[in-house]
Design a protein around this motif. Structure first.
Motif, PDB file in Angstrom:
ATOM      1  N   THR A   1      -3.811  10.582  -5.017  1.00  0.00           N
ATOM      2  CA  THR A   1      -3.606  10.492  -4.144  1.00  0.00           C
ATOM      3  C   THR A   1      -4.313   8.983  -3.757  1.00  0.00           C
ATOM      4  O   THR A   1      -5.082   8.837  -4.233  1.00  0.00           O
ATOM      5  CB  THR A   1      -4.493  11.742  -3.161  1.00  0.00           C
ATOM      6  OG1 THR A   1      -5.622  11.987  -3.424  1.00  0.00           O
ATOM      7  CG2 THR A   1      -3.689  12.899  -3.278  1.00  0.00           C
ATOM      8  N   LEU A   2      -4.166   8.713  -2.446  1.00  0.00           N
ATOM      9  CA  LEU A   2      -4.805   7.217  -2.006  1.00  0.00           C
ATOM     10  C   LEU A   2      -6.270   7.315  -1.383  1.00  0.00           C
ATOM     11  O   LEU A   2      -6.425   8.006  -0.313  1.00  0.00           O
ATOM     12  CB  LEU A   2      -4.205   6.182  -2.224  1.00  0.00           C
ATOM     13  CG  LEU A   2      -4.540   5.062  -1.574  1.00  0.00           C
ATOM     14  CD1 LEU A   2      -5.152   3.644  -3.282  1.00  0.00           C
ATOM     15  CD2 LEU A   2      -3.576   4.029  -0.557  1.00  0.00           C
ATOM     16  N   GLU A   3      -7.430   7.204  -1.827  1.00  0.00           N
ATOM     17  CA  GLU A   3      -8.830   7.078  -0.872  1.00  0.00           C
ATOM     18  C   GLU A   3      -8.731   5.813  -0.574  1.00  0.00           C
ATOM     19  O   GLU A   3      -9.319   5.896   1.143  1.00  0.00           O
ATOM     20  CB  GLU A   3      -9.733   7.877  -2.019  1.00  0.00           C
ATOM     21  CG  GLU A   3     -10.538   7.342  -1.652  1.00  0.00           C
ATOM     22  CD  GLU A   3     -12.387   8.102  -2.050  1.00  0.00           C
ATOM     23  OE1 GLU A   3     -13.203   6.896  -2.165  1.00  0.00           O
ATOM     24  OE2 GLU A   3     -12.065   9.005  -2.802  1.00  0.00           O
ATOM     25  N   CYS A   4      -8.216   4.939  -0.874  1.00  0.00           N
ATOM     26  CA  CYS A   4      -8.522   3.607   0.008  1.00  0.00           C
ATOM     27  C   CYS A   4      -8.488   2.484  -0.676  1.00  0.00           C
ATOM     28  O   CYS A   4      -8.422   2.636  -2.366  1.00  0.00           O
ATOM     29  CB  CYS A   4     -10.458   3.064   0.449  1.00  0.00           C
ATOM     30  SG  CYS A   4     -11.313   2.280  -1.503  1.00  0.00           S
ATOM     31  N   PHE A   5      -7.995   1.279  -0.421  1.00  0.00           N
ATOM     32  CA  PHE A   5      -7.156   0.187  -0.775  1.00  0.00           C
ATOM     33  C   PHE A   5      -7.234  -1.084  -0.390  1.00  0.00           C
ATOM     34  O   PHE A   5      -7.189  -1.593   1.064  1.00  0.00           O
ATOM     35  CB  PHE A   5      -5.338   0.537   0.231  1.00  0.00           C
ATOM     36  CG  PHE A   5      -4.491  -0.568  -0.482  1.00  0.00           C
ATOM     37  CD1 PHE A   5      -4.290  -0.455  -2.392  1.00  0.00           C
ATOM     38  CD2 PHE A   5      -4.332  -1.555   0.086  1.00  0.00           C
ATOM     39  CE1 PHE A   5      -3.152  -1.555  -2.411  1.00  0.00           C
ATOM     40  CE2 PHE A   5      -3.131  -2.470  -0.600  1.00  0.00           C
ATOM     41  CZ  PHE A   5      -2.574  -2.767  -2.083  1.00  0.00           C
TER      42      PHE A   5
ATOM     43  N   PHE B   1      -7.963   5.465  -6.098  1.00  0.00           N
ATOM     44  CA  PHE B   1      -7.604   6.870  -6.007  1.00  0.00           C
ATOM     45  C   PHE B   1      -8.315   8.357  -6.895  1.00  0.00           C
ATOM     46  O   PHE B   1      -9.087   8.143  -7.686  1.00  0.00           O
ATOM     47  CB  PHE B   1      -5.831   6.319  -6.022  1.00  0.00           C
ATOM     48  CG  PHE B   1      -5.747   5.596  -7.840  1.00  0.00           C
ATOM     49  CD1 PHE B   1      -5.867   6.482  -9.072  1.00  0.00           C
ATOM     50  CD2 PHE B   1      -5.680   4.681  -7.662  1.00  0.00           C
ATOM     51  CE1 PHE B   1      -5.670   6.693  -9.742  1.00  0.00           C
ATOM     52  CE2 PHE B   1      -4.571   4.043  -8.975  1.00  0.00           C
ATOM     53  CZ  PHE B   1      -5.345   4.992 -10.043  1.00  0.00           C
TER      54      PHE B   1
ATOM     55  N   ARG C   1       0.905  -1.037   0.181  1.00  0.00           N
ATOM     56  CA  ARG C   1      -0.014  -0.286   0.078  1.00  0.00           C
ATOM     57  C   ARG C   1       1.108   1.202  -0.390  1.00  0.00           C
ATOM     58  O   ARG C   1       0.627   2.192  -1.239  1.00  0.00           O
ATOM     59  CB  ARG C   1      -1.303   0.139   1.570  1.00  0.00           C
ATOM     60  CG  ARG C   1      -1.850   1.042   1.260  1.00  0.00           C
ATOM     61  CD  ARG C   1      -2.530   1.599   2.697  1.00  0.00           C
ATOM     62  NE  ARG C   1      -1.440   1.874   3.871  1.00  0.00           N
ATOM     63  CZ  ARG C   1      -1.776   1.166   4.755  1.00  0.00           C
ATOM     64  NH1 ARG C   1      -2.418   0.667   5.110  1.00  0.00           N
ATOM     65  NH2 ARG C   1      -0.664   1.578   5.567  1.00  0.00           N
TER      66      ARG C   1
ATOM     67  N   LEU D   1       1.402   7.499  -6.677  1.00  0.00           N
ATOM     68  CA  LEU D   1       1.055   8.773  -6.921  1.00  0.00           C
ATOM     69  C   LEU D   1       0.821   9.414  -6.608  1.00  0.00           C
ATOM     70  O   LEU D   1       0.789  10.180  -7.631  1.00  0.00           O
ATOM     71  CB  LEU D   1      -0.865   8.154  -5.952  1.00  0.00           C
ATOM     72  CG  LEU D   1      -1.437   6.524  -6.009  1.00  0.00           C
ATOM     73  CD1 LEU D   1      -2.797   6.347  -5.275  1.00  0.00           C
ATOM     74  CD2 LEU D   1      -2.436   6.875  -8.125  1.00  0.00           C
TER      75      LEU D   1
ATOM     76  N   GLY E   1      -9.449  -0.556  -4.588  1.00  0.00           N
ATOM     77  CA  GLY E   1      -9.378   0.331  -4.435  1.00  0.00           C
ATOM     78  C   GLY E   1      -9.350   1.607  -4.851  1.00  0.00           C
ATOM     79  O   GLY E   1     -10.306   1.922  -6.197  1.00  0.00           O
TER      80      GLY E   1
ATOM     81  N   VAL F   1       2.109   1.952  -3.806  1.00  0.00           N
ATOM     82  CA  VAL F   1       1.314   2.738  -4.070  1.00  0.00           C
ATOM     83  C   VAL F   1       0.801   3.883  -4.220  1.00  0.00           C
ATOM     84  O   VAL F   1       0.486   4.850  -5.221  1.00  0.00           O
ATOM     85  CB  VAL F   1      -0.611   2.107  -3.879  1.00  0.00           C
ATOM     86  CG1 VAL F   1      -1.492   2.603  -5.007  1.00  0.00           C
ATOM     87  CG2 VAL F   1       0.002   0.392  -4.661  1.00  0.00           C
ATOM     88  N   VAL F   2       0.234   4.602  -2.608  1.00  0.00           N
ATOM     89  CA  VAL F   2       1.260   6.079  -1.859  1.00  0.00           C
ATOM     90  C   VAL F   2       1.960   6.568  -2.552  1.00  0.00           C
ATOM     91  O   VAL F   2       1.608   8.049  -3.433  1.00  0.00           O
ATOM     92  CB  VAL F   2       0.866   5.951  -0.459  1.00  0.00           C
ATOM     93  CG1 VAL F   2       1.238   7.262  -0.073  1.00  0.00           C
ATOM     94  CG2 VAL F   2      -0.261   5.307  -0.099  1.00  0.00           C
TER      95      VAL F   2
END
Length: 106
Positions: A40-44, A57, A27, A34, A55, A30-31
């Motif tokens: 930005t990551l919203e959920c994973f 983003f 995770r 991005l 998820g 991934v952040v």
């Protein structure tokens, strides 16, 4: 910013890397990816079944989304699919348009 649903599956050495590093490290990767394209990551989430990871983003534009997808898929360790997400207002705007179309054979 545009929202994308992402679905990913670990492949070959990607599975070994996940087992070695754990889910939170992936995770975090991934952040960082991005961030490199202004997203930005919203959920994973990890999941069972046909999809290993999914998820949402936010990312600034389609070119950035495509660049991220190309880079991740090029590793051969992860198979990534992106789906652009639309707001309710986007759908309202689409429904108010009247494109012309001729079906095959008519």
């Amino acid at each position: 910013m545009s929202k994308y649903l992402f679905e990913a599956n670990y492949v070959g050495d990607g599975i070994k890397g996940l087992m070695r590093e754990g889910g939170t490290k992936r995770r975090d990767a991934v952040v960082e990816a991005l961030k490199s394209v202004g997203g930005t990551l919203e959920c994973f989430y990890y999941a069972f079944g046909d999809t290993d990871v999914l998820g949402v983003f936010d990312i600034p534009d389609q070119a950035s989304a495509a660049a991220l997808s190309l880079m991740i898929n090029s590793t051969g360790a992860v198979s990534l699919t992106l789906k652009p997400l639309m707001t309710l207002e986007d759908l309202d705007a689409a429904a108010s348009k009247t494109p012309s179309y001729r079906p095959p054979g008519q």
